[in-house]
Motif scaffolding. Structure first.
Motif, PDB file in Angstrom:
ATOM      1  N   VAL A 178       0.871  -1.171   0.000  1.00  0.00           N
ATOM      2  CA  VAL A 178       0.000   0.000   0.000  1.00  0.00           C
ATOM      3  C   VAL A 178       0.915   1.230   0.000  1.00  0.00           C
ATOM      4  CG1 VAL A 178      -1.973  -1.094   1.095  1.00  0.00           C
ATOM      5  CG2 VAL A 178      -0.228  -0.085   2.534  1.00  0.00           C
ATOM      6  N   LEU A 179       0.686   2.104  -0.953  1.00  0.00           N
ATOM      7  CA  LEU A 179       1.582   3.232  -1.197  1.00  0.00           C
ATOM      8  C   LEU A 179       0.772   4.528  -1.213  1.00  0.00           C
ATOM      9  CD1 LEU A 179       4.468   3.196  -3.788  1.00  0.00           C
ATOM     10  CD2 LEU A 179       3.068   5.238  -3.479  1.00  0.00           C
ATOM     11  N   TYR A 180       1.201   5.461  -0.394  1.00  0.00           N
ATOM     12  CA  TYR A 180       0.482   6.737  -0.272  1.00  0.00           C
ATOM     13  C   TYR A 180       1.151   7.806  -1.127  1.00  0.00           C
ATOM     14  CZ  TYR A 180      -2.027   4.584   3.583  1.00  0.00           C
ATOM     15  OH  TYR A 180      -2.822   3.750   4.335  1.00  0.00           O
ATOM     16  N   ALA A 181       0.324   8.561  -1.858  1.00  0.00           N
ATOM     17  CA  ALA A 181       0.825   9.609  -2.746  1.00  0.00           C
ATOM     18  C   ALA A 181      -0.181  10.756  -2.783  1.00  0.00           C
ATOM     19  CB  ALA A 181       1.055   9.053  -4.154  1.00  0.00           C
ATOM     20  N   ARG A 182       0.313  11.916  -3.163  1.00  0.00           N
ATOM     21  CA  ARG A 182      -0.516  13.123  -3.186  1.00  0.00           C
ATOM     22  C   ARG A 182      -1.077  13.364  -4.584  1.00  0.00           C
ATOM     23  NH1 ARG A 182      -0.906  16.602   0.689  1.00  0.00           N
ATOM     24  NH2 ARG A 182       1.051  15.888   1.663  1.00  0.00           N
ATOM     25  N   ASP A 183      -2.393  13.454  -4.661  1.00  0.00           N
ATOM     26  CA  ASP A 183      -3.094  13.696  -5.928  1.00  0.00           C
ATOM     27  C   ASP A 183      -2.764  15.102  -6.428  1.00  0.00           C
ATOM     28  OD1 ASP A 183      -4.854  13.982  -8.030  1.00  0.00           O
ATOM     29  OD2 ASP A 183      -6.604  13.286  -6.913  1.00  0.00           O
ATOM     30  N   GLU A 184      -2.216  15.198  -7.631  1.00  0.00           N
ATOM     31  CA  GLU A 184      -1.864  16.504  -8.190  1.00  0.00           C
ATOM     32  C   GLU A 184      -3.091  17.375  -8.418  1.00  0.00           C
ATOM     33  OE1 GLU A 184       0.406  15.958 -11.729  1.00  0.00           O
ATOM     34  OE2 GLU A 184       2.196  15.219 -10.678  1.00  0.00           O
ATOM     35  N   ALA A 185      -4.254  16.748  -8.620  1.00  0.00           N
ATOM     36  CA  ALA A 185      -5.456  17.515  -8.951  1.00  0.00           C
ATOM     37  C   ALA A 185      -6.009  18.279  -7.752  1.00  0.00           C
ATOM     38  CB  ALA A 185      -6.529  16.583  -9.512  1.00  0.00           C
ATOM     39  N   ASP A 186      -6.048  17.663  -6.585  1.00  0.00           N
ATOM     40  CA  ASP A 186      -6.646  18.338  -5.422  1.00  0.00           C
ATOM     41  C   ASP A 186      -5.688  18.489  -4.237  1.00  0.00           C
ATOM     42  OD1 ASP A 186      -6.477  15.768  -4.411  1.00  0.00           O
ATOM     43  OD2 ASP A 186      -8.641  15.417  -4.322  1.00  0.00           O
ATOM     44  N   GLY A 187      -4.458  17.968  -4.382  1.00  0.00           N
ATOM     45  CA  GLY A 187      -3.470  18.110  -3.324  1.00  0.00           C
ATOM     46  C   GLY A 187      -3.678  17.191  -2.134  1.00  0.00           C
ATOM     47  N   GLN A 188      -4.642  16.267  -2.241  1.00  0.00           N
ATOM     48  CA  GLN A 188      -4.951  15.380  -1.120  1.00  0.00           C
ATOM     49  C   GLN A 188      -4.231  14.034  -1.267  1.00  0.00           C
ATOM     50  OE1 GLN A 188      -6.612  16.379   1.557  1.00  0.00           O
ATOM     51  NE2 GLN A 188      -6.957  18.375   0.610  1.00  0.00           N
ATOM     52  N   VAL A 189      -3.982  13.385  -0.129  1.00  0.00           N
ATOM     53  CA  VAL A 189      -3.275  12.108  -0.126  1.00  0.00           C
ATOM     54  C   VAL A 189      -4.243  10.978  -0.464  1.00  0.00           C
ATOM     55  CG1 VAL A 189      -2.004  10.456   1.299  1.00  0.00           C
ATOM     56  CG2 VAL A 189      -1.528  12.916   1.499  1.00  0.00           C
ATOM     57  N   LYS A 190      -3.835  10.133  -1.388  1.00  0.00           N
ATOM     58  CA  LYS A 190      -4.610   8.959  -1.783  1.00  0.00           C
ATOM     59  C   LYS A 190      -3.759   7.707  -1.543  1.00  0.00           C
ATOM     60  CE  LYS A 190      -7.646  11.908  -3.244  1.00  0.00           C
ATOM     61  NZ  LYS A 190      -7.859  12.268  -4.659  1.00  0.00           N
ATOM     62  N   CYS A 191      -4.407   6.555  -1.571  1.00  0.00           N
ATOM     63  CA  CYS A 191      -3.707   5.304  -1.298  1.00  0.00           C
ATOM     64  C   CYS A 191      -3.854   4.359  -2.479  1.00  0.00           C
ATOM     65  CB  CYS A 191      -4.247   4.654  -0.029  1.00  0.00           C
ATOM     66  SG  CYS A 191      -3.326   3.190   0.483  1.00  0.00           S
ATOM     67  N   PHE A 192      -2.748   3.762  -2.876  1.00  0.00           N
ATOM     68  CA  PHE A 192      -2.714   2.872  -4.030  1.00  0.00           C
ATOM     69  C   PHE A 192      -2.079   1.537  -3.635  1.00  0.00           C
ATOM     70  CE2 PHE A 192      -2.443   7.264  -5.266  1.00  0.00           C
ATOM     71  CZ  PHE A 192      -3.376   7.394  -6.280  1.00  0.00           C
ATOM     72  N   VAL A 193      -2.477   0.476  -4.315  1.00  0.00           N
ATOM     73  CA  VAL A 193      -1.918  -0.846  -4.048  1.00  0.00           C
ATOM     74  C   VAL A 193      -1.066  -1.269  -5.234  1.00  0.00           C
ATOM     75  CG1 VAL A 193      -2.427  -3.273  -3.609  1.00  0.00           C
ATOM     76  CG2 VAL A 193      -3.846  -1.492  -2.560  1.00  0.00           C
ATOM     77  N   VAL A 194       0.197  -1.488  -4.958  1.00  0.00           N
ATOM     78  CA  VAL A 194       1.135  -1.994  -5.958  1.00  0.00           C
ATOM     79  C   VAL A 194       1.209  -3.504  -5.795  1.00  0.00           C
ATOM     80  CG1 VAL A 194       3.497  -1.898  -6.843  1.00  0.00           C
ATOM     81  CG2 VAL A 194       2.474   0.143  -5.777  1.00  0.00           C
ATOM     82  N   GLU A 195       1.053  -4.229  -6.892  1.00  0.00           N
ATOM     83  CA  GLU A 195       1.093  -5.693  -6.839  1.00  0.00           C
ATOM     84  C   GLU A 195       2.218  -6.233  -7.708  1.00  0.00           C
ATOM     85  OE1 GLU A 195      -3.023  -7.769  -6.699  1.00  0.00           O
ATOM     86  OE2 GLU A 195      -3.246  -6.084  -8.069  1.00  0.00           O
ATOM     87  N   LYS A 196       2.815  -7.335  -7.234  1.00  0.00           N
ATOM     88  CA  LYS A 196       3.726  -8.062  -8.094  1.00  0.00           C
ATOM     89  C   LYS A 196       2.962  -8.639  -9.275  1.00  0.00           C
ATOM     90  CE  LYS A 196       7.560  -9.613  -5.173  1.00  0.00           C
ATOM     91  NZ  LYS A 196       8.207 -10.790  -4.522  1.00  0.00           N
ATOM     92  N   GLN A 197       3.638  -8.730 -10.415  1.00  0.00           N
ATOM     93  CA  GLN A 197       3.022  -9.282 -11.606  1.00  0.00           C
ATOM     94  C   GLN A 197       3.099 -10.813 -11.588  1.00  0.00           C
ATOM     95  OE1 GLN A 197       4.093  -5.698 -14.681  1.00  0.00           O
ATOM     96  NE2 GLN A 197       5.762  -7.054 -14.089  1.00  0.00           N
ATOM     97  N   GLU A 198       2.478 -11.444 -12.558  1.00  0.00           N
ATOM     98  CA  GLU A 198       2.442 -12.906 -12.599  1.00  0.00           C
ATOM     99  C   GLU A 198       3.836 -13.514 -12.681  1.00  0.00           C
ATOM    100  OE1 GLU A 198      -0.129 -14.318 -15.639  1.00  0.00           O
ATOM    101  OE2 GLU A 198      -1.949 -13.437 -14.765  1.00  0.00           O
ATOM    102  N   ASP A 199       4.781 -12.789 -13.265  1.00  0.00           N
ATOM    103  CA  ASP A 199       6.147 -13.307 -13.378  1.00  0.00           C
ATOM    104  C   ASP A 199       6.964 -13.079 -12.113  1.00  0.00           C
ATOM    105  OD1 ASP A 199       6.537 -10.575 -13.462  1.00  0.00           O
ATOM    106  OD2 ASP A 199       7.493 -10.545 -15.437  1.00  0.00           O
ATOM    107  N   GLY A 200       6.308 -12.525 -11.073  1.00  0.00           N
ATOM    108  CA  GLY A 200       7.007 -12.295  -9.820  1.00  0.00           C
ATOM    109  C   GLY A 200       7.765 -10.994  -9.754  1.00  0.00           C
ATOM    110  N   GLU A 201       7.722 -10.220 -10.815  1.00  0.00           N
ATOM    111  CA  GLU A 201       8.416  -8.937 -10.855  1.00  0.00           C
ATOM    112  C   GLU A 201       7.444  -7.806 -10.534  1.00  0.00           C
ATOM    113  OE1 GLU A 201      11.688  -8.610 -11.365  1.00  0.00           O
ATOM    114  OE2 GLU A 201      11.855 -10.797 -11.509  1.00  0.00           O
TER     115      GLU A 201
END
Length: 400
Positions: A178-201
């Motif tokens: 889970v990765l937190y980043a600031r939305d350029e459009a409204d300046g608010q912090v949002k949360c995103f989920v980064v997943e490994k791909q099927e190849d493990g990368e």
């Protein structure tokens, strides 16, 4: 061996636990002694994550702690605290992995995701079939993580992220971050989920590097993560994270884990020091027979008891939703200071042997240096309590 040395509980606080909590305490303790303690020193010395030591962790019924459903136990604050205490009593690195995976990462998905997202990620994480990480801290934003600079820009049905994260436990190996980043459009912090791909990368643009040269928590790797035009689908944005206030909900829900861990390290320090003092002879007598040593042991037990009382009361207040930020900070500040002092005293009592990993105290000592830093440094906790006392904030000053 006296009961006090096997379970340092001078004020009989464990007598107030339910039968289920006692069973949980003993289950976690037995797991640590059987699977972690025999192997941890070798992994700690090499700076490697002890994956073999996690055999059986998913079967303890603790993964997900306070989360209800999705294969998680829905533990009380007291029970969750006991888990952190008993894990810290064995090893800090294992406890950090568990806290990051079970509380911060899974907690973010549970509290900030929608139902589809919870069903998508939580059940496999509860079984530790997939592991998690929590990416909030940045190289220039630790205590002031509210000012994070990693950016997110909407691009059709994707988001494009750019920035830099640091000190991210398991951030180089986790399946779900889970990765937190600031939305350029409204300046608010949002949360995103980064997943490994099927190849493990990892997807292109997520570039983690293990941080080398640590002196504490060596058996859990932290990552420095460069994020360059990382594309995340909209379906991986946690729907209920709209600002840093929502991030704080997660941090508040998981607050107290470091304090309970500090109690565990303190218990270990007392046990190690007391047992060593009874076995080690100098000038023809066990060193436990000398006045100076007994005074040190009495002070350690007094400090440990005050820590246990604080954490027990903290759990009670959390259950009633009465725990304030200043209260939590006082508990973190006090437990960290006392546990660190106890580990230093124990290390000194062991003399040269205290420098050897086989006696375990050196590992607890350096791990406590880490505990004193994360989830708010000692100084930051003191400032929060000071603000409560004076009603004056000393966090920021205008530069001349």
């Amino acid at each position: 061996m006296s009961e006090l040395l096997e379970n340092p509980d001078f004020f009989l606080l464990d007598q107030e636990l339910s039968a289920e909590e006692i069973a949980l305490r003993d289950r976690v303790r037995a797991y640590g002694q059987e699977h972690v303690l025999p192997a941890i020193n070798a992994f700690w010395e090499r700076g490697e994550h002890p994956l073999p030591a996690f055999k059986g962790l998913a079967d303890l019924g603790v993964v997900g702690t306070f989360i209800e459903g999705y294969g998680c136990p829905g533990l009380s604050r007291q029970a969750a605290g006991l888990v952190a205490r008993e894990m810290g009593r064995i090893d800090g690195s294992v406890n950090t992995f568990f806290g990051v995976h079970s509380n911060l990462c899974m907690g973010s998905i549970y509290m900030l995701g929608n139902e589809e997202q919870r069903q998508r990620w939580l059940p496999t994480m509860a079984k530790i079939e997939t592991t998690g990480a929590f990416a909030l801290t940045e190289p220039t934003h630790g205590s002031d993580s509210v000012s994070l600079e990693t950016s997110a820009r909407r691009d059709g049905d994707h988001w494009v992220l750019n920035g830099h994260k640091r000190w991210i436990g398991n951030g180089h190996a986790a399946d779900v971050i889970v990765l937190y980043a600031r939305d350029e459009a409204d300046g608010q912090v949002k949360c995103f989920v980064v997943e490994k791909q099927e190849d493990g990368e990892y997807p292109q643009g997520y570039l983690p590097t293990v941080i080398d040269g640590k002196i504490g928590k060596r058996a859990i790797n932290q990552a420095d993560i460069v994020i360059e035009d990382l594309r995340i689908p909209e379906e991986n944005r946690l729907e209920n994270c709209h600002s840093f206030k929502d991030v704080n909900k997660v941090l508040k829900a998981t607050r107290g884990g470091a304090s309970w861990e500090a109690v565990g390290h303190g218990m270990a320090a007392f046990e190690i020091a007391a047992n060593y003092a009874l076995e080690r002879e100098q000038f023809g007598m066990p060193i436990a027979s000398y006045q100076l040593v007994q005074e040190r042991l009495a002070t350690m037990l007094s400090d440990l008891t005050s820590m246990q009382l604080l954490c027990t009361r903290m759990a009670q207040l959390q259950e009633r939703d009465q725990l304030t930020d200043a209260m939590a900070s006082m508990v973190k500040m006090t437990t960290s200071r006392k546990a660190l002092a106890m580990c230093r005293t124990a290390r000194d009592m062991l003399g040269g042997n205290g420098l050897l990993l086989e006696y375990h105290i050196g590992r607890h000592l350096t791990d406590m240096e880490v505990v004193s830093t994360y989830e708010g440094t000692d100084s930051m906790q003191a400032l929060i309590v000071g603000r409560e006392i004076t009603r004056i904030s000393s966090f920021t000053r205008t530069r001349s």
